[in-house]
Enzyme design. Structure first.
Site, PDB file in Angstrom:
ATOM      1  N   ARG A 173      33.602  53.545  42.568  1.00  0.00           N
ATOM      2  CA  ARG A 173      33.005  52.802  41.440  1.00  0.00           C
ATOM      3  C   ARG A 173      31.510  52.561  41.623  1.00  0.00           C
ATOM      4  NH1 ARG A 173      38.213  48.894  40.248  1.00  0.00           N
ATOM      5  NH2 ARG A 173      39.398  50.517  39.140  1.00  0.00           N
ATOM      6  N   ARG A 198      54.335  42.247  42.049  1.00  0.00           N
ATOM      7  CA  ARG A 198      55.011  41.414  43.056  1.00  0.00           C
ATOM      8  C   ARG A 198      56.325  40.861  42.520  1.00  0.00           C
ATOM      9  NH1 ARG A 198      49.790  41.956  44.029  1.00  0.00           N
ATOM     10  NH2 ARG A 198      48.856  41.469  46.049  1.00  0.00           N
ATOM     11  N   LYS A 249      48.574  42.099  36.308  1.00  0.00           N
ATOM     12  CA  LYS A 249      49.089  43.314  36.966  1.00  0.00           C
ATOM     13  C   LYS A 249      49.584  42.997  38.377  1.00  0.00           C
ATOM     14  CE  LYS A 249      46.156  46.959  37.781  1.00  0.00           C
ATOM     15  NZ  LYS A 249      46.202  47.449  39.168  1.00  0.00           N
ATOM     16  N   ASP A 277      37.660  43.810  41.099  1.00  0.00           N
ATOM     17  CA  ASP A 277      37.997  44.701  39.973  1.00  0.00           C
ATOM     18  C   ASP A 277      37.084  44.475  38.764  1.00  0.00           C
ATOM     19  OD1 ASP A 277      40.003  45.780  41.504  1.00  0.00           O
ATOM     20  OD2 ASP A 277      41.595  44.568  40.627  1.00  0.00           O
ATOM     21  N   LYS A 290      38.289  52.660  45.314  1.00  0.00           N
ATOM     22  CA  LYS A 290      39.153  52.267  44.186  1.00  0.00           C
ATOM     23  C   LYS A 290      39.599  53.527  43.428  1.00  0.00           C
ATOM     24  CE  LYS A 290      39.068  47.910  45.064  1.00  0.00           C
ATOM     25  NZ  LYS A 290      40.270  47.288  45.613  1.00  0.00           N
ATOM     26  N   SER A 317      41.569  42.494  51.939  1.00  0.00           N
ATOM     27  CA  SER A 317      42.354  43.262  50.966  1.00  0.00           C
ATOM     28  C   SER A 317      43.728  42.635  50.803  1.00  0.00           C
ATOM     29  CB  SER A 317      42.505  44.709  51.436  1.00  0.00           C
ATOM     30  OG  SER A 317      43.610  45.313  50.796  1.00  0.00           O
TER      31      SER A 317
HETATM   32  C1  S3P Z   1      45.302  44.200  44.246  1.00  0.00           C
HETATM   33  C2  S3P Z   1      44.346  44.044  45.209  1.00  0.00           C
HETATM   34  C3  S3P Z   1      42.992  44.624  45.110  1.00  0.00           C
HETATM   35  C4  S3P Z   1      42.668  45.069  43.695  1.00  0.00           C
HETATM   36  C5  S3P Z   1      43.802  45.807  43.046  1.00  0.00           C
HETATM   37  C6  S3P Z   1      45.046  44.943  43.004  1.00  0.00           C
HETATM   38  C7  S3P Z   1      46.623  43.590  44.463  1.00  0.00           C
HETATM   39  O1  S3P Z   1      42.913  45.745  45.960  1.00  0.00           O
HETATM   40  O2  S3P Z   1      41.510  45.863  43.686  1.00  0.00           O
HETATM   41  O3  S3P Z   1      43.472  46.188  41.738  1.00  0.00           O
HETATM   42  O4  S3P Z   1      47.405  43.452  43.503  1.00  0.00           O
HETATM   43  O5  S3P Z   1      46.917  43.228  45.614  1.00  0.00           O
HETATM   44  P1  S3P Z   1      42.549  45.602  47.526  1.00  0.00           P
HETATM   45  O6  S3P Z   1      43.575  44.777  48.147  1.00  0.00           O
HETATM   46  O7  S3P Z   1      42.562  46.989  48.067  1.00  0.00           O
HETATM   47  O8  S3P Z   1      41.193  44.981  47.553  1.00  0.00           O
END
Ligand code: S3P
Length: 426
Positions: A344, A25, A20, A313, A340, A165
């Protein structure tokens, strides 16, 4: 309502859908690149479709043929002004990453998503983007979407992020594409690094040094052909199912094992799970392996700060494994779970209690004393895809009926999830 199947035998071979994070990206960088980008094995889930439709509203054409999306990139300055609000659906990744891109455009835009998305914190991107000079405001003044983004000239910054993050880091790096000079982000713990890898793959320049990523702005990106590996976050449910089974053997093909993503494999190793890596290779700049899973006796573990970003996740399914493991599992330094798709910490605790597990919520995680016999019950998904999928794995291991309320949220990241799971019960 989805009625979970009970089966202590998990056997077969599967390939999980494309990653995903990498699909999001790929669509974004493909749109900002010169020329065509091909994304083979993209994730056809609702979140990624939200990203695709946002770029479509900004004049980017795409074609879907089988498992390939072709995006016709228009260059860094080729997006056009959207005539409507950009609907980011349930997707935090779409909202936060696109905010960085939109901050550098010469047109105004408005971003909004569903009720869950519009209650998630956006200050974490508004603050650093504003330091770069972006004109971005929360329409209701509550630090959440809807967001209004007006044209601005961006300047490079160095940002010390208070949170690990990848969404925050990526928003800043993508905005950095529009700022002359070097923009850098330092994180408390390194989060997933797909943006860094992919910008370089598109001909841009990002240098990573420990927890700091530095991008050089105003570099042209060029369309690429990318093969997207399977999503370890989707594989995680099957890894857990295969480990918790009493018999059978499961081969999961083509899983991304990039170490900023693969913390679950480390946790499984610590729990005593049998996972072997077959045919390790690198595909389009990401490490990939087939994973062979066999039934295992699991024991409790402590999961904290250092591993957290690499498995954030996967906590719902780790909590489910912990409920069936011998001994205590402590999950700490996980307060990000509260923001999230659902809170969670609460939604895992509530649902494990429903099944009779011994679990205690803490401020930044949970403590699970595993090995208690669980019983049937109705799980509330809270429209959170990862809760629905994690608890279907719990259901496999409980004789009494386990039902999942509002199960269709799996479409966010894994539309064929239930079908694939049922295909392994033979
Ligand atoms: C993601 C980063 C994570 C993850 C999300 C996808 C990403 O979130 O929980 O499902 O693709 O950059 P955070 O950056 O808020 O931790």
């Amino acid at each position: 309502m989805y009625k979970c199947k009970f089966s202590k035998r998990i056997n077969g071979e599967i390939t999980v859908p494309g990653d995903k994070s990498i699909t999001h990206r790929g669509i974004m960088l493909g749109s900002l690149a010169e020329g065509k980008t091909e994304l083979k094995g993209f994730l056809n889930g609702a979140d990624c479709m939200s990203t695709l439709s946002c770029f479509e509203k900004m004049g980017i054409e795409h074609k879907i043929s089988g498992d390939i999306i072709t995006v016709e990139g228009k260059g860094l300055h080729g997006l056009s002004s959207p005539s409507v609000t950009l609907d980011t659906g349930n997707s935090g990744t779409t909202t936060r990453l696109i905010s960085g891109i939109l901050s550098g455009q010469s047109f105004s835009s408005r971003l909004s998503g569903d009720a869950s998305l519009n209650s998630r914190p956006m200050k974490r991107v508004i603050e650093p983007l504003s330091l770069m000079g972006a004109n971005i405001v929360s329409e209701n003044g509550n630090g959440c979407a809807p967001l209004l983004i007006n044209p601005a000239d961006l300047k490079p910054i160095h940002y010390n992020s208070p949170v690990a993050s990848a969404q925050v880091k990526s928003a800043i790096l993508l905005a950095g594409l529009y700022a002359e000079g070097e923009t850098s982000v330092t994180e408390p713990v390194l989060s997933r690094d797909h943006t860094e890898r992919m910008v370089n793959g598109f001909g841009g320049k990002v240098v990573s040094d420990n927890n700091t990523a530095t991008i050089t702005g105003l570099t042209k990106l060029y369309g690429q052909s990318i093969t997207i590996p399977g999503d370890i976050s989707s594989a995680a449910y099957f890894i857990a199912a295969g480990l918790l089974a009493d018999n059978g053997e499961l081969l999961i093909n083509n899983v991304n094992i990039n170490k900023t993503r693969a913390g679950i494999l480390e946790v499984v190793r610590m729990m005593g799970g049998n996972v072997s890596f077959e045919n390790k290779r690198t595909v389009s700049g990401e490490e990939v392996s087939d994973l062979l899973i066999s039934p295992s006796s699991l024991k409790g573990v402590t999961v904290g700060k250092d591993l957290m970003p690499s498995l954030i996740d996967e906590i719902p399914v780790i909590a489910v494994m912990a409920a069936f493991a011998e001994g205590e599992t402590v999950i700490k330094d996980a307060s990000e779970l509260r923001v999230k798709e659902s809170d969670r910490i609460k939604t895992i605790t509530k649902n494990l209690l429903t099944l009779g597990a011994d679990i205690m919520e803490t401020e930044d995680g949970m403590i699970i004393r595993g090995g208690k016999e669980l019983h049937g019950g109705t799980i509330e998904s809270f429209d959170d895809h990862r809760i629905a999928m994690a608890f279907s794995v719990a259901g496999l291991n409980i004789k009494e009926t386990v039902e999942i309320d509002r199960p269709d949220c799996v479409n966010i990241s894994y539309p064929d999830f239930y079908k694939t799971l049922e295909g392994l019960i033979r």
